[in-house]
Design a protein around this motif. Structure first.
Motif, short mmCIF file in Angstrom:
data_model
loop_
_atom_site.label_atom_id
_atom_site.label_comp_id
_atom_site.label_asym_id
_atom_site.label_seq_id
_atom_site.Cartn_x
_atom_site.Cartn_y
_atom_site.Cartn_z
N HIS A 96 25.07 115.53 -54.18
CA HIS A 96 25.39 116.42 -55.30
C HIS A 96 24.49 117.65 -55.31
O HIS A 96 24.97 118.77 -55.45
CB HIS A 96 25.27 115.67 -56.63
CG HIS A 96 25.77 116.46 -57.80
ND1 HIS A 96 27.11 116.60 -58.08
CD2 HIS A 96 25.11 117.17 -58.75
CE1 HIS A 96 27.25 117.36 -59.16
NE2 HIS A 96 26.05 117.70 -59.58
N VAL A 97 23.17 117.46 -55.16
CA VAL A 97 22.24 118.58 -55.26
C VAL A 97 22.26 119.42 -53.98
O VAL A 97 22.82 119.01 -52.96
CB VAL A 97 20.81 118.08 -55.54
CG1 VAL A 97 20.74 117.38 -56.89
CG2 VAL A 97 20.32 117.15 -54.44
N ALA A 98 21.66 120.61 -54.05
CA ALA A 98 21.67 121.51 -52.91
C ALA A 98 20.45 122.42 -52.95
O ALA A 98 19.69 122.42 -53.92
CB ALA A 98 22.96 122.34 -52.90
N VAL A 122 20.87 129.86 -45.22
CA VAL A 122 21.85 128.77 -45.16
C VAL A 122 21.84 128.01 -46.48
O VAL A 122 20.83 127.97 -47.20
CB VAL A 122 21.55 127.79 -44.00
CG1 VAL A 122 21.70 128.47 -42.67
CG2 VAL A 122 20.15 127.21 -44.14
N ILE A 123 22.99 127.43 -46.81
CA ILE A 123 23.13 126.56 -47.97
C ILE A 123 23.16 125.12 -47.47
O ILE A 123 23.98 124.77 -46.61
CB ILE A 123 24.40 126.89 -48.78
CG1 ILE A 123 24.32 128.31 -49.35
CG2 ILE A 123 24.62 125.87 -49.89
CD1 ILE A 123 25.58 128.75 -50.05
N CYS A 124 22.27 124.30 -48.00
CA CYS A 124 22.17 122.91 -47.57
C CYS A 124 22.48 121.97 -48.72
O CYS A 124 22.14 122.24 -49.88
CB CYS A 124 20.76 122.62 -47.04
SG CYS A 124 20.28 123.62 -45.63
N ARG A 125 23.12 120.86 -48.40
CA ARG A 125 23.38 119.81 -49.39
C ARG A 125 22.28 118.76 -49.27
O ARG A 125 21.96 118.31 -48.17
CB ARG A 125 24.74 119.16 -49.14
CG ARG A 125 25.18 118.20 -50.23
CD ARG A 125 26.52 117.57 -49.86
NE ARG A 125 27.59 118.54 -49.82
CZ ARG A 125 28.33 118.88 -50.88
NH1 ARG A 125 28.08 118.33 -52.06
NH2 ARG A 125 29.31 119.76 -50.76
N GLY A 126 21.69 118.34 -50.41
CA GLY A 126 20.60 117.37 -50.40
C GLY A 126 19.30 118.01 -50.86
O GLY A 126 19.31 119.02 -51.59
N ILE A 127 18.17 117.45 -50.47
CA ILE A 127 16.86 117.99 -50.82
C ILE A 127 16.05 118.16 -49.54
O ILE A 127 16.23 117.41 -48.58
CB ILE A 127 16.11 117.07 -51.81
CG1 ILE A 127 15.91 115.67 -51.23
CG2 ILE A 127 16.81 117.00 -53.14
CD1 ILE A 127 15.09 114.74 -52.11
N ASP A 130 21.38 122.71 -58.62
CA ASP A 130 21.96 121.44 -59.05
C ASP A 130 23.18 121.04 -58.21
O ASP A 130 23.56 119.87 -58.22
CB ASP A 130 22.36 121.50 -60.53
CG ASP A 130 21.14 121.50 -61.44
OD1 ASP A 130 20.13 120.91 -61.04
OD2 ASP A 130 21.21 122.10 -62.52
N SER A 131 23.79 121.99 -57.51
CA SER A 131 24.97 121.67 -56.72
C SER A 131 25.20 122.77 -55.70
O SER A 131 24.59 123.85 -55.76
CB SER A 131 26.21 121.54 -57.61
OG SER A 131 26.53 122.79 -58.20
N VAL A 132 26.10 122.52 -54.74
CA VAL A 132 26.47 123.54 -53.77
C VAL A 132 27.11 124.73 -54.47
O VAL A 132 26.88 125.89 -54.12
CB VAL A 132 27.42 122.95 -52.70
CG1 VAL A 132 27.99 124.06 -51.82
CG2 VAL A 132 26.70 121.92 -51.85
N GLU A 133 27.92 124.44 -55.49
CA GLU A 133 28.57 125.51 -56.24
C GLU A 133 27.52 126.42 -56.89
O GLU A 133 27.65 127.65 -56.92
CB GLU A 133 29.50 124.94 -57.32
CG GLU A 133 30.74 124.26 -56.77
CD GLU A 133 30.44 122.88 -56.16
OE1 GLU A 133 29.36 122.33 -56.43
OE2 GLU A 133 31.28 122.37 -55.39
#
Length: 423
Positions: free
Chosen positions: A292-294, A304-309, A350-353
Motif C-alpha cells: 500500500h505505502v510508497a 523513480v516511484i517505488c512501492r513499499g518502504i 501513503d500510497s502510489v497515488e
C-alpha cells in the motif's frame, strides 16, 4: 447563538467510573446546514468520524463507520484487533454505497482510541486528530493523511502557508474509497492525570494548538472542556462541523496488578499459540502494508516511484520500483533540502497515488519557475538587441551632417520601436 444554528448538536454525558471520566460534543457549526460528523463514547472505545460526500452521503458514511466500529472494536488495547475493526468499518461504508445507502463516492475519516488501564491504542485514517495532554504539555499523536501534511513534510510549503492553501481540504486516505485502506496504529502507555482529545478538523482547523493546550489545562471538568473547545471553534468562525471528545485517564494501579497476575497463570501452550498467531498476522499485515505505502527516490540519476518502504528486512528487499518517471532532480527544480532527502533517503507517501500526486505538484512548480525564468531571459535579450542596434547606427554616421542627423533620428526611432516591442 450556536444552539440556534446547530439543532443537531449533541452533548455527551460526563461519566465517571473506576478508570476514567469523559465528555463530548458535536456541533454543525455556523456555515454548514447539516452535520456530517459522528462520534461514539462507549468506554473503553472513543471515536470521531468526519464524513464527506455532501448531503445524504457524508453523514451516512460517518454513521455507518461508527456503527461498524462499535460492533467490532476490541475491549482491550490491542492494536491488531482495533485495526481489524477499522478495516471492517471501511468495508461497511463501501458496502453501504453499493447497496444504495448514501451514494457512491461517499467517505469518512476515523480516529478511534481504546483505553485499557495504562495502555492506549489509537487507529487513524484521514485528518481527524488525537492529542494527548501529558504533564500540561499538548502532544499531537496522529499525523494527518492530507495533501497539506505531505507538502509540509516534503518541504514544499510551510504550516502557515497550508492554512490558506486552495487544496487544504484534500485528504489522501479515507474510509469508503479503497477496500485495501489500512489505518495507522499508535500504541502507548498513559499515566494518571493524562488527558486525551479526539476531534474533527472543524476544531483543529479553527483553534490553534496553543489555545487547545491552555483550554485542556484550564477547564477541569471533561464535559465542560469539550463544550468550551467547541465554543472556541464557533467563536473563530465555525466554518465546518465541530466534534470534540475529552477523556481523563486514571491508570488504575490495582487493576493493573490483577491483570498481570491473570497473565501469569496463562499456560505455555497458549503463549506459543498466541505467538504463532501474532507472527502470522504480522506477515499478512506487513505484506498488505508494503503493497500500500510508497516512496519517491533517485536511481541512475532519475526519479523513480517505488512501492513499499526503503531498506531490507531479514535479508529481503522491502520495496520494488513501480515506475521510472524519466525525470532528473534538476528537471524538478527542487529546493536543496528536498532534493537531498529525495536522493539520500527517499520521501515516503501513503500510497502510489499520493506519490504520483506529489510528483505532479513538483512538476507544476518546476514549469511555473521555468516560465518565469524564460520570461526574464526574453526581456534581457530584447534589451541587449536594442542597445546593439543603437550602437551600430551611431557608429555608421555619414560625413555629411544632414545624413548624420537623419541616421541619428532613424536610430532613435528604431530603438524606441524595439524597446516598445520588448516591453
Amino acid at each position: 447563538m450556536s444552539a440556534a444554528k446547530a439543532p443537531k448538536a449533541q452533548r455527551g454525558r460526563h461519566a465517571k467510573g473506576a478508570m476514567l471520566s469523559y465528555g463530548s460534543r458535536t456541533d454543525v457549526g455556523l456555515v454548514r446546514d447539516h452535520n456530517e460528523d459522528s462520534l461514539t463514547v462507549t468506554p473503553p472505545l472513543f471515536a470521531v468520524a468526519d464524513g464527506m460526500g455532501g448531503h445524504a452521503a457524508g453523514e451516512v458514511a460517518s454513521e455507518v463507520a461508527i456503527q461498524s466500529l462499535v460492533a467490532h472494536a476490541p475491549h482491550t488495547a490491542d492494536g491488531d484487533d482495533l485495526a481489524r475493526a477499522v478495516v471492517e468499518a471501511n468495508r461497511a461504508v463501501i458496502r453501504a454505497a453499493r447497496e444504495g445507502l448514501g451514494r457512491q463516492g461517499m467517505g469518512t475519516t476515523m480516529t478511534a482510541a481504546v483505553l485499557d488501564g495504562p495502555r492506549m491504542v489509537i487507529a487513524q485514517v484521514g485528518d481527524s486528530r488525537a492529542y494527548l495532554l501529558h504533564q500540561d504539555r499538548l502532544q499531537a499523536i496522529t499525523r494527518d493523511h492530507s495533501l497539506m501534511a505531505d507538502l509540509i513534510e516534503s518541504g514544499q510549503i510551510t504550516p502557515e502557508q497550508a492554512k490558506t492553501h486552495p487544496q487544504r481540504s484534500v485528504i489522501t486516505r479515507a474510509l469508503g474509497s479503497d477496500p485495501n485502506t489500512l489505518p495507522d496504529i499508535y500504541e502507548m502507555t498513559v499515566e494518571d492525570g493524562d488527558r486525551l482529545l479526539l476531534c474533527s478538523d472543524g476544531l483543529s482547523g479553527m483553534v490553534d494548538d496553543d489555545l487547545l493546550e491552555s483550554t485542556l489545562i484550564r477547564v477541569g471538568n471533561p464535559q465542560k472542556c469539550a463544550d468550551t473547545l467547541v465554543d472556541e471553534a464557533l467563536a473563530a468562525g465555525g466554518h465546518d462541523n465541530i466534534t470534540a471528545i475529552v477523556v481523563d485517564v486514571a491508570a488504575g494501579a490495582e487493576k493493573r496488578v490483577a491483570k498481570e497476575r491473570r497473565r501469569g497463570r496463562i499456560g505455555a501452550v497458549l503463549v506459543v499459540l498466541a505467538l504463532i498467531a501474532v507472527l502470522a498476522g504480522a506477515v499478512v499485515g506487513g505484506n498488505a502494508y508494503l503493497n500500500h505505502v510508497a516512496f519517491l527516490t533517485v536511481q541512475n540519476d532519475q526519479v523513480v516511484i517505488c512501492r513499499g518502504i526503503p531498506g531490507e528486512f531479514m535479508g529481503f528487499q522491502t520495496w520494488k520500483v513501480e515506475r521510472n518517471t524519466g525525470l532528473s532532480v534538476d528537471d524538478l527544480a527542487l529546493p536543496p533540502n528536498t532534493a537531498s532527502r529525495l536522493t539520500e533517503e527517499g520521501i515516503r507517501t501513503d500510497s502510489v497515488e499520493d506519490a504520483e500526486e506529489l510528483l505532479s505538484t513538483w512538476q507544476a512548480q518546476a514549469e511555473q519557475a521555468q516560465g518565469s525564468s524564460s520570461g526574464a531571459a526574453v526581456s534581457d535579450t530584447s534589451d541587449q538587441a536594442s542597445t546593439a542596434s543603437s550602437d551600430a547606427d551611431a557608429s555608421g554616421t555619414s560625413s555629411n551632417a544632414n545624413e548624420a542627423s537623419g541616421a541619428s533620428t532613424s536610430a532613435t526611432d528604431n530603438s524606441s520601436t524595439e524597446g516598445g516591442d520588448a516591453s
